[in-house]
Design a protein around this motif. Structure first.
Motif, short mmCIF file in Angstrom:
data_model
loop_
_atom_site.label_atom_id
_atom_site.label_comp_id
_atom_site.label_asym_id
_atom_site.label_seq_id
_atom_site.Cartn_x
_atom_site.Cartn_y
_atom_site.Cartn_z
N SER A 12 0.59 -3.68 1.01
CA SER A 12 1.86 -4.32 0.66
C SER A 12 2.55 -3.62 -0.52
N ARG A 13 1.84 -2.72 -1.19
CA ARG A 13 2.42 -1.94 -2.29
C ARG A 13 2.59 -0.47 -1.91
N ALA A 14 2.44 -0.17 -0.63
CA ALA A 14 2.46 1.23 -0.18
C ALA A 14 3.83 1.62 0.37
N ARG A 55 3.73 10.92 -4.31
CA ARG A 55 5.09 10.36 -4.25
C ARG A 55 5.13 9.19 -3.27
N THR A 56 4.43 9.36 -2.15
CA THR A 56 4.26 8.28 -1.18
C THR A 56 2.77 7.99 -1.07
N ASP A 57 2.46 6.89 -0.43
CA ASP A 57 1.07 6.47 -0.34
C ASP A 57 0.43 6.79 1.01
N ARG A 111 -7.03 7.07 -0.03
CA ARG A 111 -8.31 6.71 0.57
C ARG A 111 -8.59 5.21 0.53
N HIS A 112 -7.89 4.50 -0.35
CA HIS A 112 -8.15 3.07 -0.50
C HIS A 112 -7.49 2.24 0.59
N ILE A 113 -6.52 2.80 1.30
CA ILE A 113 -5.83 2.02 2.33
C ILE A 113 -5.99 2.63 3.72
#
Length: 263
Positions: A149-151, A202-204, A250-252
């Motif tokens: 939701s924060r990506a 810059r992006t996730d 790697r976390h998402i």
């Protein structure tokens, strides 16, 4: 394995040819390759100049370029240069600065050197296998975002040409799923920058539902070396034969893959 640092220097010189031409030359005649897929005279000119440069510097290394019929990578080939002379041709012809020269060296199917130069943005990315990833010669690292939701997630272009309607049904479904679950969805129109910007944080994440080697090989090298997760859309390890690419923090990566696979 060959001296990757020496080959990186050659790749950077070659990519600079494309960057200089983009900023000093007009697109020239624009021709259709297929429905809504175009090539400019400058695409072809840059490819020829870079191919000739690489042939002089590395006559023992094969070459694959988008504008000479494209093709696939033979994963048994020892070394092959893979080039997109102007990634984001539509952006370039419309004066949108999101375009780049993307050049990779692939060793037996594995990208091991990557250079992406986006001249209108003054951005230069490079990486070698085991050597880290850099933007404008400064080390870069993928984001540490842990929550979808924060990506901020970019997606590859919608399909054009034969079979576009069928291909786009899934792209629309993926876009909707992302729009309902992530902070923001973006479409930049250049796969090399999709991958480089995940590498830089810059992006996730980015989701590319096709895998043309000239579009992705350089960005794969750079994103891997930035500690991003990069996998086939089915969750297996990336390879040149992957049908799609999910590159992310790697976390998402697991949450994003599950979301995409459901579509």
């Amino acid at each position: 394995m060959k001296d990757l640092n020496a080959l990186l220097a050659i790749a950077q010189e070659a990519a600079d040819i494309g960057a200089k031409r983009m900023t000093t030359s007009a697109p020239g005649t624009v021709s259709a390759k297929s429905d809504r897929d175009f090539v400019t005279e400058l695409d072809v000119r840059i490819q020829h100049e870079i191919r000739d440069h690489l042939a002089r510097a590395t006559p023992d290394i094969d070459f694959l370029g988008e504008e000479e019929g494209g093709g696939t990578i033979d994963e048994t080939t020892e070394y092959v240069w893979v080039l997109d002379p102007i990634d984001g041709t539509s952006n370039f012809t419309h004066g949108i600065p999101l375009c780049a020269t993307s050049l990779a060296l692939v060793h037996r199917g594995e990208p091991v050197v990557g250079v992406i130069v986006a001249p209108f943005l003054n951005l230069r990315y490079h990486a070698t296998k085991g050597g880290g990833a850099y933007c404008n010669d400064k080390p870069i690292h993928a984001s540490e975002t842990t929550d979808l939701s924060r990506a901020v997630v970019s997606i590859g272009d919608y399909a054009t040409g034969p079979g576009a309607a069928e291909k786009n049904r899934r792209r629309f479904a993926v876009t909707q799923a992302l729009a309902e679950n992530v902070e923001r969805v973006r479409m930049f129109g250049a796969a090399s920058l999709d991958l480089a910007w995940v590498a830089e944080g810059r992006t996730d994440a980015c989701v590319i539902l096709s895998n043309k080697p000239w579009d992705t090989a350089a960005g794969v090298t750079i994103s891997r070396e930035s500690n991003a997760s990069i996998k086939d859309g089915n969750g297996s390890a990336y390879s040149p034969s992957s049908l799609s690419i999910i590159c992310s923090s790697r976390h998402i990566d697991d949450d994003l893959r599950i979301l995409i696979q459901a579509k």
